[in-house]
Design an enzyme around this catalytic site. Structure first.
Site, PDB file in Angstrom:
ATOM      1  N   CYS A   1       0.824  -1.199   0.000  1.00  0.00           N
ATOM      2  CA  CYS A   1       0.000   0.000   0.000  1.00  0.00           C
ATOM      3  C   CYS A   1       0.862   1.254   0.000  1.00  0.00           C
ATOM      4  O   CYS A   1       1.947   1.284   0.571  1.00  0.00           O
ATOM      5  CB  CYS A   1      -0.880   0.029   1.241  1.00  0.00           C
ATOM      6  SG  CYS A   1      -1.931  -1.407   1.360  1.00  0.00           S
TER       7      CYS A   1
ATOM      8  N   ARG B   1       5.111   0.453  -6.847  1.00  0.00           N
ATOM      9  CA  ARG B   1       5.211  -0.457  -5.717  1.00  0.00           C
ATOM     10  C   ARG B   1       4.216  -1.609  -5.813  1.00  0.00           C
ATOM     11  O   ARG B   1       4.317  -2.565  -5.063  1.00  0.00           O
ATOM     12  CB  ARG B   1       5.017   0.306  -4.403  1.00  0.00           C
ATOM     13  CG  ARG B   1       5.982   1.465  -4.256  1.00  0.00           C
ATOM     14  CD  ARG B   1       5.857   2.090  -2.916  1.00  0.00           C
ATOM     15  NE  ARG B   1       6.221   1.144  -1.888  1.00  0.00           N
ATOM     16  CZ  ARG B   1       7.453   0.859  -1.509  1.00  0.00           C
ATOM     17  NH1 ARG B   1       8.453   1.473  -2.089  1.00  0.00           N
ATOM     18  NH2 ARG B   1       7.689  -0.014  -0.571  1.00  0.00           N
TER      19      ARG B   1
ATOM     20  N   TRP C   1      -2.953  -2.781  -1.763  1.00  0.00           N
ATOM     21  CA  TRP C   1      -2.570  -4.130  -2.169  1.00  0.00           C
ATOM     22  C   TRP C   1      -3.299  -5.042  -1.195  1.00  0.00           C
ATOM     23  O   TRP C   1      -2.989  -5.056   0.002  1.00  0.00           O
ATOM     24  CB  TRP C   1      -1.050  -4.278  -2.064  1.00  0.00           C
ATOM     25  CG  TRP C   1      -0.534  -5.519  -2.689  1.00  0.00           C
ATOM     26  CD1 TRP C   1      -0.294  -5.734  -4.019  1.00  0.00           C
ATOM     27  CD2 TRP C   1      -0.155  -6.725  -2.023  1.00  0.00           C
ATOM     28  NE1 TRP C   1       0.194  -6.993  -4.204  1.00  0.00           N
ATOM     29  CE2 TRP C   1       0.292  -7.630  -3.006  1.00  0.00           C
ATOM     30  CE3 TRP C   1      -0.163  -7.140  -0.688  1.00  0.00           C
ATOM     31  CZ2 TRP C   1       0.727  -8.907  -2.706  1.00  0.00           C
ATOM     32  CZ3 TRP C   1       0.274  -8.418  -0.390  1.00  0.00           C
ATOM     33  CH2 TRP C   1       0.715  -9.285  -1.395  1.00  0.00           C
TER      34      TRP C   1
ATOM     35  N   ASN D   1      -1.437   1.892   5.714  1.00  0.00           N
ATOM     36  CA  ASN D   1      -0.528   0.905   5.133  1.00  0.00           C
ATOM     37  C   ASN D   1      -0.129  -0.015   6.280  1.00  0.00           C
ATOM     38  O   ASN D   1       0.424   0.454   7.269  1.00  0.00           O
ATOM     39  CB  ASN D   1       0.713   1.624   4.571  1.00  0.00           C
ATOM     40  CG  ASN D   1       1.784   0.651   4.104  1.00  0.00           C
ATOM     41  OD1 ASN D   1       1.503  -0.512   3.854  1.00  0.00           O
ATOM     42  ND2 ASN D   1       3.004   1.143   4.001  1.00  0.00           N
ATOM     43  N   GLY D   2      -0.430  -1.304   6.188  1.00  0.00           N
ATOM     44  CA  GLY D   2      -0.044  -2.218   7.263  1.00  0.00           C
ATOM     45  C   GLY D   2      -1.195  -3.134   7.621  1.00  0.00           C
ATOM     46  O   GLY D   2      -2.074  -3.395   6.797  1.00  0.00           O
TER      47      GLY D   2
ATOM     48  N   GLU E   1      16.777 -18.225  -9.925  1.00  0.00           N
ATOM     49  CA  GLU E   1      16.460 -16.836 -10.220  1.00  0.00           C
ATOM     50  C   GLU E   1      15.883 -16.705 -11.635  1.00  0.00           C
ATOM     51  O   GLU E   1      14.896 -15.989 -11.838  1.00  0.00           O
ATOM     52  CB  GLU E   1      17.737 -15.982 -10.047  1.00  0.00           C
ATOM     53  CG  GLU E   1      17.580 -14.515 -10.356  1.00  0.00           C
ATOM     54  CD  GLU E   1      16.491 -13.805  -9.554  1.00  0.00           C
ATOM     55  OE1 GLU E   1      15.963 -14.377  -8.579  1.00  0.00           O
ATOM     56  OE2 GLU E   1      16.158 -12.668  -9.939  1.00  0.00           O
TER      57      GLU E   1
ATOM     58  N   LYS F   1      12.175 -15.287 -12.532  1.00  0.00           N
ATOM     59  CA  LYS F   1      11.937 -14.174 -13.457  1.00  0.00           C
ATOM     60  C   LYS F   1      10.887 -14.563 -14.477  1.00  0.00           C
ATOM     61  O   LYS F   1       9.969 -13.807 -14.748  1.00  0.00           O
ATOM     62  CB  LYS F   1      13.217 -13.772 -14.217  1.00  0.00           C
ATOM     63  CG  LYS F   1      14.288 -13.031 -13.451  1.00  0.00           C
ATOM     64  CD  LYS F   1      13.916 -11.659 -12.949  1.00  0.00           C
ATOM     65  CE  LYS F   1      13.224 -11.712 -11.630  1.00  0.00           C
ATOM     66  NZ  LYS F   1      13.918 -11.498 -10.422  1.00  0.00           N
TER      67      LYS F   1
ATOM     68  N   GLU G   1       7.299 -14.986 -12.899  1.00  0.00           N
ATOM     69  CA  GLU G   1       6.612 -13.807 -12.362  1.00  0.00           C
ATOM     70  C   GLU G   1       6.193 -12.824 -13.442  1.00  0.00           C
ATOM     71  O   GLU G   1       5.222 -12.115 -13.269  1.00  0.00           O
ATOM     72  CB  GLU G   1       7.410 -13.123 -11.251  1.00  0.00           C
ATOM     73  CG  GLU G   1       8.703 -12.492 -11.656  1.00  0.00           C
ATOM     74  CD  GLU G   1       9.469 -11.918 -10.471  1.00  0.00           C
ATOM     75  OE1 GLU G   1       8.870 -11.593  -9.453  1.00  0.00           O
ATOM     76  OE2 GLU G   1      10.696 -11.788 -10.608  1.00  0.00           O
TER      77      GLU G   1
ATOM     78  N   HIS H   1      15.263 -37.978  -9.533  1.00  0.00           N
ATOM     79  CA  HIS H   1      14.466 -38.335  -8.357  1.00  0.00           C
ATOM     80  C   HIS H   1      13.054 -37.757  -8.432  1.00  0.00           C
ATOM     81  O   HIS H   1      12.379 -37.670  -7.418  1.00  0.00           O
ATOM     82  CB  HIS H   1      15.184 -37.872  -7.088  1.00  0.00           C
ATOM     83  CG  HIS H   1      16.555 -38.465  -6.980  1.00  0.00           C
ATOM     84  ND1 HIS H   1      16.763 -39.774  -6.660  1.00  0.00           N
ATOM     85  CD2 HIS H   1      17.777 -37.933  -7.236  1.00  0.00           C
ATOM     86  CE1 HIS H   1      18.066 -40.035  -6.693  1.00  0.00           C
ATOM     87  NE2 HIS H   1      18.696 -38.921  -7.039  1.00  0.00           N
TER      88      HIS H   1
ATOM     89  N   LYS I   1       6.124  -4.607  -5.209  1.00  0.00           N
ATOM     90  CA  LYS I   1       7.574  -4.415  -5.149  1.00  0.00           C
ATOM     91  C   LYS I   1       8.097  -4.631  -3.732  1.00  0.00           C
ATOM     92  O   LYS I   1       9.196  -5.121  -3.534  1.00  0.00           O
ATOM     93  CB  LYS I   1       7.919  -3.011  -5.663  1.00  0.00           C
ATOM     94  CG  LYS I   1       9.406  -2.720  -5.750  1.00  0.00           C
ATOM     95  CD  LYS I   1      10.063  -3.521  -6.856  1.00  0.00           C
ATOM     96  CE  LYS I   1      11.569  -3.349  -6.898  1.00  0.00           C
ATOM     97  NZ  LYS I   1      12.203  -4.498  -7.593  1.00  0.00           N
TER      98      LYS I   1
HETATM   99  C1  F6R Z   1      11.395 -11.105  -7.576  1.00  0.00           C
HETATM  100  C2  F6R Z   1      11.400 -10.201  -6.457  1.00  0.00           C
HETATM  101  C3  F6R Z   1      10.988 -10.728  -5.136  1.00  0.00           C
HETATM  102  C4  F6R Z   1      11.807 -10.055  -4.026  1.00  0.00           C
HETATM  103  C5  F6R Z   1      11.281 -10.454  -2.654  1.00  0.00           C
HETATM  104  C6  F6R Z   1      12.123  -9.877  -1.541  1.00  0.00           C
HETATM  105  O1  F6R Z   1      11.761 -10.465  -8.755  1.00  0.00           O
HETATM  106  O2  F6R Z   1      11.685  -9.046  -6.598  1.00  0.00           O
HETATM  107  O3  F6R Z   1      11.110 -12.119  -5.063  1.00  0.00           O
HETATM  108  O4  F6R Z   1      13.136 -10.425  -4.178  1.00  0.00           O
HETATM  109  O5  F6R Z   1       9.966 -10.019  -2.516  1.00  0.00           O
HETATM  110  O6  F6R Z   1      12.133  -8.495  -1.596  1.00  0.00           O
HETATM  111  P1  F6R Z   1      13.231  -7.648  -0.862  1.00  0.00           P
HETATM  112  O7  F6R Z   1      14.522  -7.902  -1.547  1.00  0.00           O
HETATM  113  O8  F6R Z   1      12.770  -6.229  -0.996  1.00  0.00           O
HETATM  114  O9  F6R Z   1      13.271  -8.122   0.554  1.00  0.00           O
END
Ligand code: F6R
Length: 612
Positions: free
Chosen positions: A2, A27, A74, A100-101, A485, A489, A492, A508, A607
């Site tokens: 949020c 965000r 959010w 927010n929270g 990773e 990517k 997502e 396995h 984000k």
């Molecule tokens: C994937 C991504 C998320 C963050 C995760 C942790 O592209 O960005 O998996 O890595 O939400 O976020 P931070 O690094 O802000 O703790």
């Protein structure tokens, strides 16, 4: 997560609030709302979807109000529906609240206000607060907030308006959700994050947890909730610039950020390795203390955890310290066993991730030393740690992390080198030679980004595989976290299911997933496990699947084991991950593009994840 913006001043503020919300869009959110306060009363607009939809919904509002606040939501409690979007109004129309929270005791709070006869119009935790305010109000909004504060459990930053005191916004904060004040000439802004108002003012003050903030056009007052004493906070100049938020000619933030990796990695190294010498200021532990460490535990979530998993190999290899990396949301509920000689590394781009913060707090309570690795100065995780090492990737706006990942792995590499140097497991010559190779990486990443042949090849792969139903990623050793990773990517931003597996584990179970045409992405760069990877790729090919291998330039064997080979520049095996992830980021980007998806705002993702 949020986002919040508030304004009190002399200017009509509808546009200021909407623009502030647009600056918070990156965000991640699913709905938005605003409220404007003037003598005529409170006017509210809310909409599901982008701020553009709120703009339309707010078109009919008067627009002369000089006090107002807005919110991007959010969803946590209650689905994505307009009735659950903030702000919430009291039934008498005099109070407005947004947050927010989370109020963790929301069931009890909602039951209480319902029992008192209030009609709850949403399924949210926040709505309870507006009814509580209406009930408890005694002519002084700030004092009413203060009285209610101890009843609110959880973590939050909220703002409230009362029409009886139309010249002010009152806010309060508990735990990590941030609240920042922007000081202008005859006007005051409040926001969860500074980009919301940076176009208007760069003079900021940070509201501390346990404080009530009273904002008027004339200024701002900070009061401690417990004894109501006045708190002073210095006015600082915000250094994040809105310019960095512009796409700088790239079609998306994600692409821009992929291309910023040479600079991000170079800035993260900068003076930390210079003229053959390594300096890691800020770590918060003396060399003697680092020599005493007998275990390292890395915690993080998502991409940050993958960086930690890569760092694990390096710390074990160079510093000889037993290292584990775990998902913060899992680790926090384990009865993790350790002692004051355990070093906990908390990795978080945003520095606000709830689970990572909780894990590090638990570790601290149990006596461990905690070092944070984050990209955001002054973030909650930075503040809670004994020492902080900053990645210097610059603000990352694309929801899918790219440049912060390579910067985190770079910093983990520096840290592993530092531990090796301090503990004497690496000689000064070894440190100097690895450091030199690390310093050459920005140039090698640039070569990858400028490599037109690679770009064409990734285009062809995207054309060919974008419509496949599943991708398997296989790697060994340092190649494994890079596969994890790469797979994250792709899933997502393209919503294609992916799995990432240790290649040796394939037999396995996951081998059952392979069909005639399954694309299998393998990180098979030169290392002591290359031959093993090659055998695994044969097993894949024998099932008719298509192997796309990321391999080192000059390797002559890989062609025998893969249908498509993406060549990356050679460097020592320990540094290959930083180069190997780049084509995987671009492949995911191109596939999402073929599917017509918005890579900067993937569905359901935020984000910064400030809720558990
Ligand atoms: C994937 C991504 C998320 C963050 C995760 C942790 O592209 O960005 O998996 O890595 O939400 O976020 P931070 O690094 O802000 O703790």
């Amino acid at each position: 997560m949020c986002g919040i913006i508030g304004y009190v001043g002399a200017r009509p503020c509808k546009e200021l609030v909407l623009t502030g919300l647009e600056h918070l869009e990156y965000r991640g959110y699913d709905s938005a709302g605003l409220v404007l306060a003037d003598a005529a009363g409170l006017e509210r607009a809310r909409a599901v979807g982008p701020v553009a939809a709120l703009r339309e919904a707010a078109a009919g509002l008067q627009g002369t109000a000089t006090v107002g606040m807005g919110h991007t939501r959010w969803a946590t409690h209650g689905g994505v529906e307009e009735r659950n979007a903030h702000p919430f109004l009291s039934e008498d129309g005099r109070f407005a609240v947004l947050m927010n929270g989370i109020f963790e005791n929301y069931v009890e709070l909602r039951a209480e206000v319902a029992e008192h006869g209030h009609e709850l119009s949403s399924d949210t935790d926040t709505e309870a607060l507006v009814h509580l305010l209406e009930e408890a109000y005694d002519g002084d909004l700030a004092q009413t907030v203060r009285r209610l504060y101890p009843r609110l459990e959880g973590h939050f930053a909220f703002l409230a308006i009362c029409l009886d005191e139309p010249d002010r916004i009152v806010g309060a904060r508990l735990a990590w959700p941030p609240l920042v004040v922007g000081r202008g000439e005859g006007e005051t802004f409040l926001a969860s994050f500074t980009p919301a108002f940076l176009e208007e003012t760069r003079s900021i003050q940070v509201v501390d947890e346990g404080e009530v903030v009273i904002a008027t056009a004339a200024g701002v007052e900070f009061r401690a909730v417990d004894d109501w004493s006045v708190r002073e906070h210095p006015v600082e100049q915000a250094d994040e610039s809105l310019e960095v938020a512009a796409k700088g000619g790239y079609e998306t933030f994600m692409l821009k950020e992929i291309h910023e990796q040479p600079t991000a990695v170079a800035d993260t190294i900068a003076e930390r390795f210079h003229h053959g010498e390594l300096h890691l200021d800020g770590i918060g532990l003396t060399d003697d203390e680092l020599r005493e460490i007998n275990r390292v535990l890395v915690v993080g979530c998502g991409t940050a955890l993958h960086a930690g998993l890569a760092g694990r190999y390096l710390i074990e290899e160079w510093a000889g310290v037993a290292t584990e990396a775990d998902v913060a949301s899992e680790w926090r509920y384990r009865n993790g066993v350790f002692d004051p000689r355990t070093l906990v590394l908390a990795i978080s781009q945003s520095g606000e991730t709830a689970d990572t913060l909780a894990a590090m707090q638990i570790a601290k309570e149990r006596g461990a030393r905690v070092v944070a690795i984050t990209n955001i100065m002054g973030s909650a995780i930075a503040r809670a740690a004994d020492g902080v090492l900053y990645t210097r990737a610059g603000l990352e706006i694309g929801v899918a992390a790219t440049k912060t990942f390579t910067s985190q792995v770079t910093l983990m590499t520096l840290l592993a080198l530092h531990l090796g140097a301090v503990r004497g497991t690496l000689s000064p010559d070894e440190v100097a030679s690895i450091g030199e190779e690390l310093s050459a990486l920005p140039e090698l990443i640039q070569r990858e980004l400028d490599d037109e042949a690679m770009d064409r090849q990734l285009d062809l792969l995207a054309d060919r595989f974008a419509h496949d139903r599943f991708f398997l990623y296989l790697g060994r050793h340092l190649g494994l976290p890079i596969c994890q990773e790469g797979a994250l990517k792709l899933k997502e931003i393209s919503y294609i299911p992916t799995d990432a597996y240790a290649a040796g584990e394939m037999k396995h179970g996951p081998i059952a997933l392979l069909g005639e045409d399954t694309p299998v992405v393998a990180v098979a760069t030169d290392s002591h496990v290359f031959e093993k990877m090659a055998s695994n790729l044969e097993e894949v090919r024998a099932r008719g699947a298509h192997v796309i291998a990321v391999a080192t330039e000059g390797n002559t064997q890989i062609e025998r084991h893969a249908e498509h080979v993406i060549r990356i520049p050679a460097t020592r095996p320990e540094l290959q991950p930083i180069l190997a992830v780049v084509p995987l980021q671009i492949l995911a980007y191109k596939i999402a593009g073929r599917l017509g998806l918005d890579v900067d705002r993937p569905r359901n993702l935020a984000k910064t994840v400030t809720v558990e």
